[in-house]
Motif scaffolding. Structure first.
Motif, mmCIF file in Angstrom:
data_model
loop_
_atom_site.group_PDB
_atom_site.id
_atom_site.type_symbol
_atom_site.label_atom_id
_atom_site.label_comp_id
_atom_site.label_asym_id
_atom_site.label_seq_id
_atom_site.Cartn_x
_atom_site.Cartn_y
_atom_site.Cartn_z
ATOM 1 N N GLN A 132 0.916 -1.240 0.065
ATOM 2 C CA GLN A 132 -0.121 0.008 0.014
ATOM 3 C C GLN A 132 0.807 1.283 -0.158
ATOM 4 O O GLN A 132 0.307 2.306 0.592
ATOM 5 C CB GLN A 132 -0.959 0.049 1.160
ATOM 6 N N GLU A 165 -5.701 -8.253 8.955
ATOM 7 C CA GLU A 165 -4.945 -7.071 9.598
ATOM 8 C C GLU A 165 -4.614 -5.998 8.645
ATOM 9 O O GLU A 165 -4.624 -6.267 7.322
ATOM 10 C CB GLU A 165 -3.566 -7.551 10.280
ATOM 11 N N ALA A 166 -4.674 -4.821 9.205
ATOM 12 C CA ALA A 166 -4.523 -3.614 8.645
ATOM 13 C C ALA A 166 -3.129 -2.944 8.405
ATOM 14 O O ALA A 166 -2.969 -2.351 7.658
ATOM 15 C CB ALA A 166 -5.463 -2.636 9.154
ATOM 16 N N THR A 196 -2.198 4.340 6.766
ATOM 17 C CA THR A 196 -2.949 3.676 8.239
ATOM 18 C C THR A 196 -2.220 4.506 9.361
ATOM 19 O O THR A 196 -2.742 4.546 10.441
ATOM 20 C CB THR A 196 -2.426 2.387 8.366
ATOM 21 N N THR A 351 -14.114 1.345 12.819
ATOM 22 C CA THR A 351 -12.842 0.662 13.500
ATOM 23 C C THR A 351 -11.590 1.571 13.347
ATOM 24 O O THR A 351 -11.668 2.380 12.270
ATOM 25 C CB THR A 351 -12.858 -0.473 12.928
ATOM 26 N N THR A 353 -8.213 1.921 12.173
ATOM 27 C CA THR A 353 -6.869 0.900 11.657
ATOM 28 C C THR A 353 -5.620 1.086 11.945
ATOM 29 O O THR A 353 -4.721 0.489 11.595
ATOM 30 C CB THR A 353 -7.242 0.932 10.034
ATOM 31 N N ARG A 368 -11.981 3.564 9.919
ATOM 32 C CA ARG A 368 -12.870 3.055 8.983
ATOM 33 C C ARG A 368 -14.108 3.015 9.434
ATOM 34 O O ARG A 368 -14.731 2.438 10.327
ATOM 35 C CB ARG A 368 -12.454 1.560 8.662
ATOM 36 N N ILE A 397 -12.646 5.419 4.432
ATOM 37 C CA ILE A 397 -11.769 5.768 5.693
ATOM 38 C C ILE A 397 -11.608 7.435 5.596
ATOM 39 O O ILE A 397 -11.170 8.041 4.630
ATOM 40 C CB ILE A 397 -10.255 5.179 5.309
#
Length: 424
Positions: A132, A165-166, A196, A351, A353, A368, A397
């Protein structure tokens, strides 16, 4: 700290904050109906320090009055202009002054560093990045692989978080480096991940990479001015950054670069050269052969853009005044307060992240929303209508960054109240 959901708690924290006066050094965008907006977008563009206009106007006046003589006769001569920024940048990077330079923009600097430190050969041509990675980094890395005659489909190794998992685990990064190290030429990762907000363990990753004979560099766009760095002690080969996020130097401001001292006098390192990187003593003698300045300055190409560098003369003294360790301490409290309020008010609606471990993140939280993409976007638009500045990333997000230089605990409290209203 003993936290309360009441607004009065935020006001009490601001009253006790020894860094609160720094907020007055910045312009805060105003709401249409008056009053400060809630600006939590320093991860995208930092606010303008009030001293910027003075510095820029002075340079314009020097240009008007001195013209070409401003290079030498100005109160801040343009010829060595970038040198005024070196010591402050070195402190923020955890570097020696020899190891840093203000120049170019981030991606230009990334290409310059790859020209020197990405030396692929058959069997060892790979570059390790995160899956990412910010698109500009992805494009730059892939183009470097292609430029050297290799195929990104096989020479680009992308590491992703575990299923479900993020964020990435340091042990997974190091395990991959140990497993694939013999074919990895260069490791290229962020200091803080843009999406993130995860803070990478630069020291541990560098140690793993160097054990395998890889060169290692970091994109510090979201790290410098956000978290303490010790690039020299961590033995990083190179790093690059922009200055318009946490360094508050304005859109398109001059970027920066770190090259470790052990490469300072490596004149045999291949590089793309320009005359501003040539030895200062003989630069204007126009010699035919290039003799690089020792250290990071030797990677310069052209004389610095004065009007793109000048804002740092207003913003960097604020970091020197506060100290990055004190700013980090406030940042930890601000971000923890934001996390606590979100969980207290909206735990079923979102959530976070970003890692919950304070040491594994910068000042950003990525949120998120538990909504459809259209509903999540509508909530973000509702925040904007209330005078809240944050950042949207598809599909659901919102990135929020309470910056310790100018954000307050009340900003955080008001944001959570506004988000709660927007989700209703």
């Amino acid at each position: 700290m003993n936290v309360s959901v009441e607004r009065s708690f935020a006001e009490q924290q601001d009253a006790a904050d020894s860094l609160a006066s720094l907020r007055a050094e910045f312009f805060i965008p105003q709401r249409e109906r008056g009053g400060d907006s809630i600006y939590l977008c320093g991860h995208s563009l930092g606010l303008q320090p009030r001293g910027v206009a003075r510095v820029l106007n002075e340079e314009l006046q020097h240009w008007a009055e001195l013209a070409v003589e401003g290079h030498f006769a100005s109160p801040r001569p343009w010829l060595p202009y970038h040198e005024q920024l070196t010591n402050s940048l070195a402190r923020l990077a955890g570097a020696q002054p020899l190891e840093v330079v203000a120049m170019n923009s981030l991606t230009v600097n990334l290409h310059l560093m790859f020209a020197s430190f990405y030396r692929p050969r058959p069997g060892r041509e790979a570059i390790l990045v995160e899956q990412q990675a910010f698109p500009s980094d992805q494009y730059a890395v892939a183009s470097q692989i292609e430029y050297h005659g290799f195929d990104p489909k096989t020479a680009l190794i992308e590491i992703a978080p575990r299923a479900g998992e993020a964020v990435l685990r340091t042990e997974d990064i190091c395990a991959l480096i140990e497993r694939e190290g013999q074919r990895i030429a260069t490791v290229m990762l962020p200091g803080v991940q843009y999406l993130t907000g995860q803070r990478f363990d630069i020291e541990a990753i560098t140690r793993c990479a160097r054990r395998q004979g890889c060169t290692v560099g970091f994109d510090l766009a979201h790290a410098i001015g956000n978290v303490p760095l010790k690039l020299h002690d961590w033995d990083v080969d190179f790093a690059v950054w922009c200055s318009y996020k946490y360094l508050n130097a304005g859109p398109g401001a001059i970027g920066g670069c770190f090259v470790h001292e052990r490469h300072a006098r490596s004149v045999d390192l291949p590089r793309f050269a320009g005359w501003w990187g040539h030895d200062k003593q003989s630069r204007f003698q126009m010699p035919a052969s290039f003799q690089p300045i020792p250290g990071a300055e030797g990677w310069q190409l052209s004389n610095p853009p004065i009007l793109a560098a000048a804002p740092l003369l207003a913003s960097l003294p604020l970091f020197d005044k506060a100290g990055i360790d004190q700013l980090r301490a406030k940042s930890l409290r601000l971000t923890a307060y934001l996390q606590w309020l979100l969980q207290a008010h909206l735990s079923n609606a979102l959530t976070i992240t970003t890692p919950s471990d304070p040491e594994a993140r910068g000042c950003q939280l990525s949120i998120r929303l538990h909504r459809s993409a259209a509903e999540a976007r509508a909530a973000f638009d509702a925040l904007a209508a209330q005078g809240v500045f944050c950042d949207w990333r598809e599909p659901d997000i919102i990135r929020v960054a309470p910056v310790p230089l100018y954000n307050s605990f009340l900003d955080v409290w008001q944001f959570v109240a506004a988000l709660e209203q927007a989700l209703q």
